[in-house]
Design a protein around this motif. Structure first.
Motif, PDB file in Angstrom:
ATOM      1  N   THR A 129      86.842  23.069 -59.269  1.00 30.71           N
ATOM      2  CA  THR A 129      87.151  21.641 -59.242  1.00 30.71           C
ATOM      3  C   THR A 129      85.957  20.870 -59.804  1.00 30.71           C
ATOM      4  O   THR A 129      84.865  21.434 -59.966  1.00 30.71           O
ATOM      5  N   ASN A 130      86.156  19.582 -60.065  1.00 33.97           N
ATOM      6  CA  ASN A 130      85.036  18.762 -60.530  1.00 33.97           C
ATOM      7  C   ASN A 130      83.886  18.798 -59.535  1.00 33.97           C
ATOM      8  O   ASN A 130      82.721  18.911 -59.919  1.00 33.97           O
ATOM      9  N   GLY A 131      84.208  18.717 -58.238  1.00 30.12           N
ATOM     10  CA  GLY A 131      83.173  18.765 -57.214  1.00 30.12           C
ATOM     11  C   GLY A 131      82.392  20.067 -57.232  1.00 30.12           C
ATOM     12  O   GLY A 131      81.168  20.074 -57.077  1.00 30.12           O
ATOM     13  N   GLU A 132      83.093  21.174 -57.419  1.00 29.66           N
ATOM     14  CA  GLU A 132      82.425  22.479 -57.489  1.00 29.66           C
ATOM     15  C   GLU A 132      81.551  22.587 -58.729  1.00 29.66           C
ATOM     16  O   GLU A 132      80.471  23.163 -58.684  1.00 29.66           O
ATOM     17  N   ILE A 133      82.032  22.019 -59.837  1.00 29.55           N
ATOM     18  CA  ILE A 133      81.239  22.019 -61.066  1.00 29.55           C
ATOM     19  C   ILE A 133      79.981  21.180 -60.867  1.00 29.55           C
ATOM     20  O   ILE A 133      78.879  21.573 -61.284  1.00 29.55           O
ATOM     21  N   CYS A 134      80.124  20.026 -60.198  1.00 24.77           N
ATOM     22  CA  CYS A 134      78.967  19.170 -59.889  1.00 24.77           C
ATOM     23  C   CYS A 134      77.909  19.968 -59.133  1.00 24.77           C
ATOM     24  O   CYS A 134      76.723  19.933 -59.486  1.00 24.77           O
ATOM     25  N   LEU A 149      75.203  18.203 -61.472  1.00 28.33           N
ATOM     26  CA  LEU A 149      75.571  17.031 -62.267  1.00 28.33           C
ATOM     27  C   LEU A 149      76.321  16.049 -61.385  1.00 28.33           C
ATOM     28  O   LEU A 149      76.893  16.427 -60.354  1.00 28.33           O
ATOM     29  N   SER A 150      76.365  14.791 -61.820  1.00 31.25           N
ATOM     30  CA  SER A 150      77.169  13.800 -61.099  1.00 31.25           C
ATOM     31  C   SER A 150      78.631  13.999 -61.472  1.00 31.25           C
ATOM     32  O   SER A 150      78.958  14.602 -62.505  1.00 31.25           O
ATOM     33  N   GLU A 151      79.518  13.473 -60.639  1.00 35.86           N
ATOM     34  CA  GLU A 151      80.948  13.611 -60.903  1.00 35.86           C
ATOM     35  C   GLU A 151      81.333  12.908 -62.202  1.00 35.86           C
ATOM     36  O   GLU A 151      82.161  13.413 -62.959  1.00 35.86           O
TER      37      GLU A 151
END
Length: 153
Positions: free
Chosen positions: A108-113, A118-120
């Motif tokens: 997910t975007n959160g996991e990638i962050c 990195l920021s969302e």
């Protein structure tokens, strides 16, 4: 190829040959490797990558230009990404490739962050650029592109 065979014949010390060429043809790659070459590199390789590759071959590694490797793997796996997608892949930044790999693994975007620190909003920007550069409409198609391009297996 004959020069490669002669250089490698009857040498007491380990000799390694790197083929540096402008010809990006599968038959030449195969012939060079069969003749004993430890590398097959294209002349459009950036200077720093050429130096890295020669040092890697000296250390005993096999080095192939990225396009050669991708084509050989794609042929082996029976997949052939479109020329447009391959060209787009060449325009991706290293960070975009990292994000694509994580998206293709289902992150997910959160996991990638969390993984890339990195920021969302930065992750969303990278995902948006990936969608645009690879000419796909959603994350599912990004996953398919990631597999097609060999970013994930």
């Amino acid at each position: 190829m004959e020069a490669t065979r002669q250089l490698l014949a009857d040498r007491p010390a380990p000799t390694r040959v790197v083929v540096l060429t402008t010809f990006d043809e599968d038959e030449l790659v195969t012939a060079a490797l069969r003749a004993g070459a430890s590398g097959f590199l294209l002349k459009d390789l950036p200077r720093h990558r050429l130096v890295e590759s020669v040092l890697a071959v000296h250390a005993g590694e096999l080095q192939l230009s990225t396009s050669v490797t991708r084509r050989l793997v794609d042929r082996q796996l029976g997949r052939q990404p479109s020329p447009a997608r391959l060209a787009a892949f060449g325009r991706l930044t290293a960070r975009e490739v990292e994000v694509l790999a994580l998206v293709a693994r289902g992150a997910t975007n959160g996991e990638i962050c969390a993984e890339l620190h990195l920021s969302e909003s930065t992750v969303k920007t990278h995902v948006g650029r990936l969608l645009e550069k690879l000419a796909v409409r959603d994350r599912v198609q990004l996953v398919i592109a990631g597999y097609d391009l060999g970013v994930v297996d």
